[in-house]
Design an enzyme around this catalytic site. Structure first.
Site, PDB file in Angstrom:
ATOM      1  N   GLY A   1      -7.257   8.828   0.229  1.00  0.00           N
ATOM      2  CA  GLY A   1      -7.372   9.531   1.515  1.00  0.00           C
ATOM      3  C   GLY A   1      -8.102  10.866   1.430  1.00  0.00           C
ATOM      4  O   GLY A   1      -8.599  11.256   0.364  1.00  0.00           O
TER       5      GLY A   1
ATOM      6  N   SER B   1     -10.369   7.029  -3.093  1.00  0.00           N
ATOM      7  CA  SER B   1     -11.568   7.860  -2.918  1.00  0.00           C
ATOM      8  C   SER B   1     -12.799   7.268  -3.610  1.00  0.00           C
ATOM      9  O   SER B   1     -13.636   7.999  -4.139  1.00  0.00           O
ATOM     10  CB  SER B   1     -11.315   9.292  -3.413  1.00  0.00           C
ATOM     11  OG  SER B   1     -10.366   9.931  -2.583  1.00  0.00           O
TER      12      SER B   1
ATOM     13  N   HIS C   1       0.853  -1.187   0.000  1.00  0.00           N
ATOM     14  CA  HIS C   1       0.000   0.000   0.000  1.00  0.00           C
ATOM     15  C   HIS C   1       0.894   1.243   0.000  1.00  0.00           C
ATOM     16  O   HIS C   1       1.967   1.246   0.616  1.00  0.00           O
ATOM     17  CB  HIS C   1      -0.910  -0.014   1.233  1.00  0.00           C
ATOM     18  CG  HIS C   1      -1.950   1.075   1.186  1.00  0.00           C
ATOM     19  ND1 HIS C   1      -1.663   2.373   1.539  1.00  0.00           N
ATOM     20  CD2 HIS C   1      -3.247   1.062   0.802  1.00  0.00           C
ATOM     21  CE1 HIS C   1      -2.764   3.107   1.379  1.00  0.00           C
ATOM     22  NE2 HIS C   1      -3.741   2.333   0.930  1.00  0.00           N
TER      23      HIS C   1
ATOM     24  N   GLU D   1      -3.895   1.965  -7.158  1.00  0.00           N
ATOM     25  CA  GLU D   1      -4.310   2.999  -6.215  1.00  0.00           C
ATOM     26  C   GLU D   1      -3.394   4.212  -6.365  1.00  0.00           C
ATOM     27  O   GLU D   1      -2.335   4.275  -5.717  1.00  0.00           O
ATOM     28  CB  GLU D   1      -4.204   2.479  -4.786  1.00  0.00           C
ATOM     29  CG  GLU D   1      -5.077   1.289  -4.505  1.00  0.00           C
ATOM     30  CD  GLU D   1      -5.511   1.251  -3.055  1.00  0.00           C
ATOM     31  OE1 GLU D   1      -6.710   1.158  -2.820  1.00  0.00           O
ATOM     32  OE2 GLU D   1      -4.647   1.366  -2.162  1.00  0.00           O
TER      33      GLU D   1
HETATM   34  C1  PEP Z   1      -6.773   3.312   0.340  1.00  0.00           C
HETATM   35  O1  PEP Z   1      -6.100   3.925   1.153  1.00  0.00           O
HETATM   36  O2  PEP Z   1      -6.387   2.220  -0.094  1.00  0.00           O
HETATM   37  C2  PEP Z   1      -8.023   3.888  -0.125  1.00  0.00           C
HETATM   38  C3  PEP Z   1      -8.540   3.383  -1.199  1.00  0.00           C
HETATM   39  O3  PEP Z   1      -8.543   4.894   0.652  1.00  0.00           O
HETATM   40  P1  PEP Z   1      -9.756   5.877   0.311  1.00  0.00           P
HETATM   41  O4  PEP Z   1     -10.824   5.090  -0.410  1.00  0.00           O
HETATM   42  O5  PEP Z   1     -10.214   6.368   1.639  1.00  0.00           O
HETATM   43  O6  PEP Z   1      -9.198   6.952  -0.572  1.00  0.00           O
END
Ligand code: PEP
Length: 261
Positions: free
Chosen positions: A176, A216, A98, A170
């Site tokens: 975030g 997100s 991640h 991602e």
């Molecule tokens: C993540 O951190 O893997 C993630 C997808 O977070 P968010 O959906 O809150 O952006």
């Protein structure tokens, strides 16, 4: 009706006490997933509740993963958790690489590779996260960055094992509270490049590796990605930190996908 299966899951990051985790799992226990035969659903809780949550959802279709594993099976690595230890909890997935782990905890493409090998050896499915930075995106190098990470992560993975792996694209800039989701076109470009690299290396076996999008994602982003065939599922953060949020996004995505001919 398509019979292809889709993956929707959430990582809880450093959130949830024992009681909060149990409450979440209880809602999953009471959810009837039987109408969603095309859905693979998973949650990635923190280590402290992994065994408890895995036990609570063991009679449901929900799979459970860990947020990290070490590359060694045991030894003098204070504070670390190994892949066999994760397997022992009943979890079946290991999230690896991640962008928070890469940016904040010194993970590199090479440690990701070693962790993928350890996870596979322990019988876990590695869920490998790939992501470009804003600088890479602005330089037009999003796909290149994701493919580089992918190639190193899977360097040692033999063709007969690639089917056990999952990939999540991602973008760092999409994740975030400060993040903005990538557009369907941006996602499609990177997912196609990732698929191209998988097929280039593994031929047909590379076609079946699920490539999920995360960053997100909420219900409206999930809906917008239904027509994007290169998206095999969603890896959700904040919007799925309630069980209701996860169930709503997962079942909506699965239902809308199933209705595409
Ligand atoms: C993540 O951190 O893997 C993630 C997808 O977070 P968010 O959906 O809150 O952006």
């Amino acid at each position: 009706m398509t019979t292809k299966r889709f993956w929707v899951g959430t990582g809880w990051k450093m959130n949830k006490t024992f009681a909060e985790a149990e409450a979440y799992a209880r809602i999953l226990q009471s959810c009837d997933f039987s109408p969603f035969s095309n859905l693979n659903i998973f949650i990635v809780p923190p280590f402290t509740v992994l065994a408890r949550v895995a036990d609570m959802v063991k009679d449901t279709p929900v799979m459970v993963g860990a947020q990290n594993v070490h590359w060694e099976n045991s030894g003098a690595y204070t504070g670390e958790i190994s892949a066999p230890m994760v397997r022992d909890t009943g979890a079946t997935i290991a999230e690896i690489g991640h962008s928070e782990r890469r940016a904040l905890f010194g993970e590199t493409d090479d440690t990701v590779r070693m962790k993928v090998n350890a996870a596979l050896a322990a019988g876990l499915r590695p869920l490998v996260c790939l992501g470009d930075t804003a600088a890479e995106r602005d330089a037009g190098a999003s796909a290149e960055a994701a493919v580089r990470q992918l190639k190193i992560a899977f360097r040692d993975v033999a063709p007969e094992r690639i089917g056990h792996c999952i990939v999540a694209y991602e973008p760092v800039w999409a994740i975030g509270t400060g993040g903005t989701p990538a557009t369907p076109d941006q996602i499609d470009d990177v997912h196609r490049a990732v698929r191209g690299a998988l097929v280039g290396r593994y031929d047909d076996a590379g076609r079946d590796v699920p490539v999920l999008y995360g960053g997100s994602v909420d219900l409206s982003v999930a809906r917008s990605l239904v027509p994007i065939a290169s998206v095999d599922g969603l890896f959700v953060g904040r919007a799925a930190w309630t069980a209701e949020g996860l169930i709503r996004i997962a079942t909506t995505f699965a239902e809308m996908r199933a209705s595409l001919s």
